[in-house]
Design a protein around this motif. Structure first.
Motif, PDB file in Angstrom:
ATOM      1  N   TYR A 187      45.908  30.614  35.106  1.00  0.00           N
ATOM      2  CA  TYR A 187      45.107  30.811  36.318  1.00  0.00           C
ATOM      3  C   TYR A 187      45.473  32.047  37.113  1.00  0.00           C
ATOM      4  CZ  TYR A 187      49.069  28.813  38.839  1.00  0.00           C
ATOM      5  OH  TYR A 187      50.307  28.587  39.345  1.00  0.00           O
ATOM      6  N   PRO A 188      46.768  32.355  37.341  1.00  0.00           N
ATOM      7  CA  PRO A 188      47.072  33.577  38.083  1.00  0.00           C
ATOM      8  C   PRO A 188      47.757  34.577  37.177  1.00  0.00           C
ATOM      9  CG  PRO A 188      48.803  32.006  38.459  1.00  0.00           C
ATOM     10  CD  PRO A 188      47.961  31.508  37.311  1.00  0.00           C
ATOM     11  N   TYR A 189      47.445  35.830  37.356  1.00  0.00           N
ATOM     12  CA  TYR A 189      48.061  36.862  36.522  1.00  0.00           C
ATOM     13  C   TYR A 189      49.204  37.489  37.314  1.00  0.00           C
ATOM     14  CZ  TYR A 189      43.788  36.133  33.917  1.00  0.00           C
ATOM     15  OH  TYR A 189      42.766  35.547  33.206  1.00  0.00           O
ATOM     16  N   THR A 222      45.241  51.088  44.904  1.00  0.00           N
ATOM     17  CA  THR A 222      45.631  49.787  44.362  1.00  0.00           C
ATOM     18  C   THR A 222      45.838  49.884  42.863  1.00  0.00           C
ATOM     19  OG1 THR A 222      44.242  48.729  46.049  1.00  0.00           O
ATOM     20  CG2 THR A 222      45.011  47.339  44.245  1.00  0.00           C
ATOM     21  N   THR A 223      46.885  49.218  42.366  1.00  0.00           N
ATOM     22  CA  THR A 223      47.127  49.174  40.932  1.00  0.00           C
ATOM     23  C   THR A 223      47.516  47.764  40.517  1.00  0.00           C
ATOM     24  OG1 THR A 223      49.485  49.724  41.182  1.00  0.00           O
ATOM     25  CG2 THR A 223      47.954  51.562  40.841  1.00  0.00           C
ATOM     26  N   ARG A 224      47.339  47.471  39.237  1.00  0.00           N
ATOM     27  CA  ARG A 224      47.897  46.259  38.667  1.00  0.00           C
ATOM     28  C   ARG A 224      48.024  46.425  37.160  1.00  0.00           C
ATOM     29  NH1 ARG A 224      44.600  40.900  39.613  1.00  0.00           N
ATOM     30  NH2 ARG A 224      46.445  40.155  38.506  1.00  0.00           N
ATOM     31  N   VAL A 225      48.973  45.687  36.586  1.00  0.00           N
ATOM     32  CA  VAL A 225      49.213  45.709  35.154  1.00  0.00           C
ATOM     33  C   VAL A 225      48.724  44.395  34.560  1.00  0.00           C
ATOM     34  CG1 VAL A 225      50.974  45.746  33.345  1.00  0.00           C
ATOM     35  CG2 VAL A 225      51.169  47.282  35.298  1.00  0.00           C
ATOM     36  N   GLY A 226      48.136  44.444  33.385  1.00  0.00           N
ATOM     37  CA  GLY A 226      47.700  43.230  32.715  1.00  0.00           C
ATOM     38  C   GLY A 226      46.296  42.826  33.127  1.00  0.00           C
ATOM     39  N   ASP A 227      45.958  41.587  32.760  1.00  0.00           N
ATOM     40  CA  ASP A 227      44.612  41.098  33.007  1.00  0.00           C
ATOM     41  C   ASP A 227      44.468  40.535  34.415  1.00  0.00           C
ATOM     42  OD1 ASP A 227      43.847  41.701  30.385  1.00  0.00           O
ATOM     43  OD2 ASP A 227      44.677  39.813  29.641  1.00  0.00           O
ATOM     44  N   GLY A 228      43.248  40.132  34.738  1.00  0.00           N
ATOM     45  CA  GLY A 228      42.969  39.512  36.026  1.00  0.00           C
ATOM     46  C   GLY A 228      41.923  40.282  36.803  1.00  0.00           C
ATOM     47  N   PRO A 229      41.227  39.608  37.719  1.00  0.00           N
ATOM     48  CA  PRO A 229      40.189  40.266  38.534  1.00  0.00           C
ATOM     49  C   PRO A 229      40.771  41.415  39.357  1.00  0.00           C
ATOM     50  CG  PRO A 229      40.076  37.874  38.734  1.00  0.00           C
ATOM     51  CD  PRO A 229      41.352  38.171  38.027  1.00  0.00           C
ATOM     52  N   PHE A 230      40.012  42.472  39.485  1.00  0.00           N
ATOM     53  CA  PHE A 230      40.445  43.673  40.212  1.00  0.00           C
ATOM     54  C   PHE A 230      39.194  44.278  40.855  1.00  0.00           C
ATOM     55  CE2 PHE A 230      43.277  47.719  39.579  1.00  0.00           C
ATOM     56  CZ  PHE A 230      43.125  48.022  40.916  1.00  0.00           C
ATOM     57  N   PRO A 231      38.810  43.796  42.039  1.00  0.00           N
ATOM     58  CA  PRO A 231      37.526  44.185  42.639  1.00  0.00           C
ATOM     59  C   PRO A 231      37.338  45.678  42.844  1.00  0.00           C
ATOM     60  CG  PRO A 231      38.383  42.237  43.735  1.00  0.00           C
ATOM     61  CD  PRO A 231      39.476  42.723  42.821  1.00  0.00           C
ATOM     62  N   THR A 232      38.398  46.419  43.198  1.00  0.00           N
ATOM     63  CA  THR A 232      38.234  47.849  43.489  1.00  0.00           C
ATOM     64  C   THR A 232      38.615  48.739  42.316  1.00  0.00           C
ATOM     65  OG1 THR A 232      40.472  48.079  44.409  1.00  0.00           O
ATOM     66  CG2 THR A 232      38.714  47.435  45.937  1.00  0.00           C
ATOM     67  N   GLU A 233      38.740  48.162  41.130  1.00  0.00           N
ATOM     68  CA  GLU A 233      39.167  48.933  39.963  1.00  0.00           C
ATOM     69  C   GLU A 233      38.187  50.063  39.650  1.00  0.00           C
ATOM     70  OE1 GLU A 233      40.789  48.237  35.402  1.00  0.00           O
ATOM     71  OE2 GLU A 233      39.650  46.638  36.388  1.00  0.00           O
ATOM     72  N   LEU A 234      38.749  51.203  39.256  1.00  0.00           N
ATOM     73  CA  LEU A 234      37.962  52.368  38.859  1.00  0.00           C
ATOM     74  C   LEU A 234      38.107  52.568  37.355  1.00  0.00           C
ATOM     75  CD1 LEU A 234      39.065  54.686  41.790  1.00  0.00           C
ATOM     76  CD2 LEU A 234      36.741  53.831  41.429  1.00  0.00           C
ATOM     77  N   LYS A 235      37.035  52.329  36.636  1.00  0.00           N
ATOM     78  CA  LYS A 235      37.071  52.461  35.178  1.00  0.00           C
ATOM     79  C   LYS A 235      36.436  53.774  34.739  1.00  0.00           C
ATOM     80  CE  LYS A 235      36.846  47.456  34.531  1.00  0.00           C
ATOM     81  NZ  LYS A 235      36.122  46.314  33.906  1.00  0.00           N
ATOM     82  N   ASP A 236      36.651  54.798  35.552  1.00  0.00           N
ATOM     83  CA  ASP A 236      36.030  56.095  35.291  1.00  0.00           C
ATOM     84  C   ASP A 236      37.075  57.200  35.360  1.00  0.00           C
ATOM     85  OD1 ASP A 236      36.605  56.197  37.978  1.00  0.00           O
ATOM     86  OD2 ASP A 236      34.516  56.149  38.641  1.00  0.00           O
ATOM     87  N   LEU A 313      39.066  32.316  40.426  1.00  0.00           N
ATOM     88  CA  LEU A 313      38.948  33.538  39.629  1.00  0.00           C
ATOM     89  C   LEU A 313      37.494  33.858  39.333  1.00  0.00           C
ATOM     90  CD1 LEU A 313      41.859  33.289  37.043  1.00  0.00           C
ATOM     91  CD2 LEU A 313      41.808  34.407  39.265  1.00  0.00           C
ATOM     92  N   PHE A 314      36.679  32.828  39.214  1.00  0.00           N
ATOM     93  CA  PHE A 314      35.255  33.029  38.972  1.00  0.00           C
ATOM     94  C   PHE A 314      34.618  33.778  40.148  1.00  0.00           C
ATOM     95  CE2 PHE A 314      30.833  31.524  39.441  1.00  0.00           C
ATOM     96  CZ  PHE A 314      30.311  31.954  38.230  1.00  0.00           C
ATOM     97  N   GLU A 315      34.952  33.349  41.376  1.00  0.00           N
ATOM     98  CA  GLU A 315      34.425  34.034  42.560  1.00  0.00           C
ATOM     99  C   GLU A 315      34.969  35.447  42.676  1.00  0.00           C
ATOM    100  OE1 GLU A 315      33.140  30.880  46.030  1.00  0.00           O
ATOM    101  OE2 GLU A 315      35.065  31.891  46.184  1.00  0.00           O
ATOM    102  N   LEU A 316      36.296  35.586  42.497  1.00  0.00           N
ATOM    103  CA  LEU A 316      36.917  36.892  42.674  1.00  0.00           C
ATOM    104  C   LEU A 316      36.399  37.900  41.651  1.00  0.00           C
ATOM    105  CD1 LEU A 316      38.956  38.438  44.368  1.00  0.00           C
ATOM    106  CD2 LEU A 316      40.754  37.703  42.799  1.00  0.00           C
ATOM    107  N   SER A 317      36.068  37.415  40.459  1.00  0.00           N
ATOM    108  CA  SER A 317      35.523  38.289  39.427  1.00  0.00           C
ATOM    109  C   SER A 317      34.080  38.693  39.724  1.00  0.00           C
ATOM    110  CB  SER A 317      35.574  37.603  38.058  1.00  0.00           C
ATOM    111  OG  SER A 317      36.892  37.276  37.705  1.00  0.00           O
TER     112      SER A 317
END
Length: 377
Positions: A187-189, A222-236, A313-317
């Motif tokens: 459930y939590p990463y 903001t950064t994080r390692v591994g899986d899990g929701p990341f609302p402000t992630e930049l995939k560019d 996690l469903f909501e956060l994603s």
């Protein structure tokens, strides 16, 4: 158990006033009469809260010659003017909770449905947890611990090993819940250790009254390692640029960190939990070469602003992020040692964070060395 009282005034992280809480703790090995004391104090309280344990507890409270038995419910729920909270640290066996509510309702417990609030971050006790509890006790034989076999220990073990299920999982998508239940999805990463302010007390044996300033360390993005929701992630390209300039590679894992813009809703939540009094903003210099910088300031779910941080996690994603866009400063600030010497746009970025969090930024990092930590007057 904790009862909200009127024995003083405290300040929340955002400066708002709140009453301090009165905490009732058993001082021996249990059975001291905590339930009776909580019931007494709750007669003058607005809230009564339970913070840990499960239905292994047992409290008998007598009111008007009626005997109430509580296992999961906070003992102060008898007071019809008091709201009761089962907190995220409690582990809940739902069939047991329903049975307890109905049983006490027949004895005269009124309006409990309107007055009982349960954290959706609380973990669920399943029948298999209770079976494991019993089997472990049986295996120990004469060296058994004498547990109540209610599955409390195994549920906390599931929580620590991150394969437990929480109330939020049950309230979300049921197909996802079934998948997690039968194929033990995590459930939590995050780490299993206690990284919040409460861990200071439990990890060092310090009483809460000894804690003064609580300094929240915040990266300028903001950064994080591994899986899990990341609302402000930049995939560019911008996310890759942050990763390269910031040398965002895990020290332990050697994995590249995922990068994104600063996430204010996340910080507001952690500030609420920990009560930050000051912020130390690090790696501001990593943003030196950006034409503009962004700050995620609110979450939207189905087009509506969220006024809480999702536990599901469903909501956060599924959230979308609204951003403030600020002009960059396009100047190398790594050699600056006084806050007033920073470019105006860099100072504006810092002041915007203070305004959004309602917690003062007291230090700004513009490089790796200790000398690069600037004091904000």
């Amino acid at each position: 158990m904790a009862v909200k009282g009127c024995n003083g005034e405290a300040k929340l992280a955002n400066g708002a006033s709140c009453n301090k809480v009165t905490v009732v703790l058993g001082a021996q090995w249990g059975d001291e009469g905590k339930g009776k004391v909580v019931d007494m104090l709750a007669s003058d309280a607005d809230l009564v809260c339970r913070c840990q344990g499960g239905n292994n507890a047992g409290h008998t409270v007598v009111v008007d010659n009626k005997e109430f038995d509580f296992h999961l419910l906070p003992s102060g729920i008898i007071n019809p003017n008091c709201k009761s909270i089962i907190g995220n640290g409690v582990v809940i066996h739902l069939p047991g909770l329903f049975e307890e509510c109905i049983k006490n309702e027949r004895k005269g417990l009124i309006n409990w449905k309107q007055r009982l609030l349960i954290s959706d971050r609380a973990h669920l006790v399943f029948d298999f947890h209770q079976q494991v509890d019993g089997l472990q006790e049986m295996e120990k034989g004469k060296k058994s611990l004498g547990t109540t076999k209610k599955g409390i220990g195994p549920t906390y073990a599931s929580k620590a090993t991150r394969n437990g299920l929480r109330l939020a999982d049950l309230l979300g998508d049921f197909n996802t819940f079934k998948e997690k239940l039968f194929f033990l999805g995590t459930y939590p990463y995050v780490t299993s250790s206690n990284c919040s302010i409460g861990g200071v007390c439990t990890g060092l044996g310090l009483p809460p009254s000894t804690i003064g300033d609580v300094i929240g360390v915040v990266k300028a993005y903001t950064t994080r390692v591994g899986d899990g929701p990341f609302p402000t992630e930049l995939k560019d390209d911008i996310g890759e640029k942050l990763q390269i300039i910031g040398h965002e590679i895990g020290v332990t894992t050697k994995r590249k960190r995922r990068c994104g813009w600063l996430d204010i809703p996340l910080l507001i939540y952690t500030s609420m939990v920990n009560g930050y009094t000051k912020i130390c903003l690090t790696k501001l210099d990593i943003l030196d070469d950006f034409d503009e910088v962004k700050i995620g300031f609110e979450y939207l779910l189905n087009g509506k602003k969220l006024n809480y941080y999702p536990s599901s996690l469903f909501e956060l994603s599924s959230v979308k992020v609204n951003y403030l866009t600020l002009p960059g400063w396009k100047k190398n600030i790594s050699s600056i040692r006084y806050f007033n010497d920073l470019p105006e746009n860099a100072k504006k970025f810092v002041f915007t964070i203070t305004e959004l969090l309602e917690v003062p930024v007291k230090w700004v990092g513009v490089g790796q060395g200790r000398e690069s930590m600037i004091s904000v007057d």
